[in-house]
Scaffold this motif. Sequence first.
Motif, PDB file in Angstrom:
ATOM      1  N   ASN A  10       0.802  -1.223   0.000  1.00 43.23           N
ATOM      2  CA  ASN A  10       0.000   0.000   0.000  1.00 43.23           C
ATOM      3  C   ASN A  10       0.837   1.276   0.000  1.00 43.23           C
ATOM      4  OD1 ASN A  10      -2.734  -0.880  -0.297  1.00 43.23           O
ATOM      5  ND2 ASN A  10      -2.461  -1.902   1.666  1.00 43.23           N
ATOM      6  N   TYR A  11       2.115   1.188   0.358  1.00 37.31           N
ATOM      7  CA  TYR A  11       3.007   2.331   0.145  1.00 37.31           C
ATOM      8  C   TYR A  11       3.119   2.555  -1.368  1.00 37.31           C
ATOM      9  CZ  TYR A  11       4.678   2.112   5.013  1.00 37.31           C
ATOM     10  OH  TYR A  11       4.764   2.130   6.382  1.00 37.31           O
ATOM     11  N   LEU A  48       8.069  10.761   0.200  1.00 40.51           N
ATOM     12  CA  LEU A  48       8.545  10.556   1.565  1.00 40.51           C
ATOM     13  C   LEU A  48       7.368  10.197   2.447  1.00 40.51           C
ATOM     14  CD1 LEU A  48       8.181  13.397   3.627  1.00 40.51           C
ATOM     15  CD2 LEU A  48       9.424  14.200   1.652  1.00 40.51           C
ATOM     16  N   PHE A  49       7.692   9.545   3.545  1.00 41.84           N
ATOM     17  CA  PHE A  49       6.662   9.094   4.476  1.00 41.84           C
ATOM     18  C   PHE A  49       6.881   9.742   5.834  1.00 41.84           C
ATOM     19  CE2 PHE A  49       4.699   6.536   7.654  1.00 41.84           C
ATOM     20  CZ  PHE A  49       3.479   6.229   7.098  1.00 41.84           C
ATOM     21  N   VAL A  50       5.785  10.159   6.468  1.00 43.49           N
ATOM     22  CA  VAL A  50       5.832  10.755   7.806  1.00 43.49           C
ATOM     23  C   VAL A  50       4.924   9.934   8.722  1.00 43.49           C
ATOM     24  CG1 VAL A  50       5.404  12.828   9.183  1.00 43.49           C
ATOM     25  CG2 VAL A  50       6.183  13.057   6.808  1.00 43.49           C
ATOM     26  N   GLY A  76       8.102   0.004   7.138  1.00 38.02           N
ATOM     27  CA  GLY A  76       7.430  -0.162   5.850  1.00 38.02           C
ATOM     28  C   GLY A  76       7.966   0.781   4.792  1.00 38.02           C
ATOM     29  N   ALA A  77       8.169   2.037   5.173  1.00 40.23           N
ATOM     30  CA  ALA A  77       8.693   3.024   4.213  1.00 40.23           C
ATOM     31  C   ALA A  77      10.102   2.649   3.766  1.00 40.23           C
ATOM     32  CB  ALA A  77       8.674   4.417   4.835  1.00 40.23           C
ATOM     33  N   ASN A 121      12.035   8.516   4.875  1.00 37.87           N
ATOM     34  CA  ASN A 121      11.029   8.499   5.936  1.00 37.87           C
ATOM     35  C   ASN A 121      11.423   9.427   7.065  1.00 37.87           C
ATOM     36  OD1 ASN A 121      12.522   6.699   8.058  1.00 37.87           O
ATOM     37  ND2 ASN A 121      12.776   5.709   6.072  1.00 37.87           N
ATOM     38  N   ILE A 122      10.404   9.987   7.698  1.00 38.09           N
ATOM     39  CA  ILE A 122      10.599  10.893   8.822  1.00 38.09           C
ATOM     40  C   ILE A 122       9.748  10.389   9.983  1.00 38.09           C
ATOM     41  CG2 ILE A 122      10.396  13.256   9.677  1.00 38.09           C
ATOM     42  CD1 ILE A 122      10.596  14.202   6.735  1.00 38.09           C
TER      43      ILE A 122
END
Length: 170
Positions: free
Chosen positions: A96-97, A112-114, A124-125, A132-133
């Motif tokens: 799903n990412y 990017l993922f937060v 996951g990211a 990722n953050i």
Amino acid sequence: MFDMFFPDEYVASTYVIPFEELYEKGYRGVLFDIDNTLVPHGAPADERAKKLFARLKEIGFSCCLISNNQEPRVKMFNEEIQVPYIYNAHKPSTKNYRKAMELMGTDEKNSLFVGDQLFTDVFGAKRAGMHNILVKPMHPKEEIQIVLKRYLERIVLHFYKKKQNKPTLK
């Protein structure tokens, strides 16, 4: 040993991330967890979240919410935000990412993922190849399974912080 769980960045809050700078660096898509990342657990979108998404859209970002919650929770939060969303995402599964990036028209290099959790959000990211953050959780009220994971996260964050303070060899 814990490196696979280390975030690329770790900040106090979603609301201090310099999104303009990230856009200048070439990022075009932002995936967000909701609970304890954007608002306290179970809360609707507040003024700060609404302003953030308006700002992100103005900058030029595509956004997507990706949550392990069920649809009623995610849909309720998104009523005021109006971005694509994925519920019951099974993070840290990468499926799903990738779907979120497809919805935004981006890829792992410019997305990017937060999020606020190491073992679901960050892991996951990282597995999806995305920057990722990690943000500190907004509120101490959480479901019991998350409270238990927080104890393990403290151990990983201890080693992460220790590694961050290590002098680099030249």
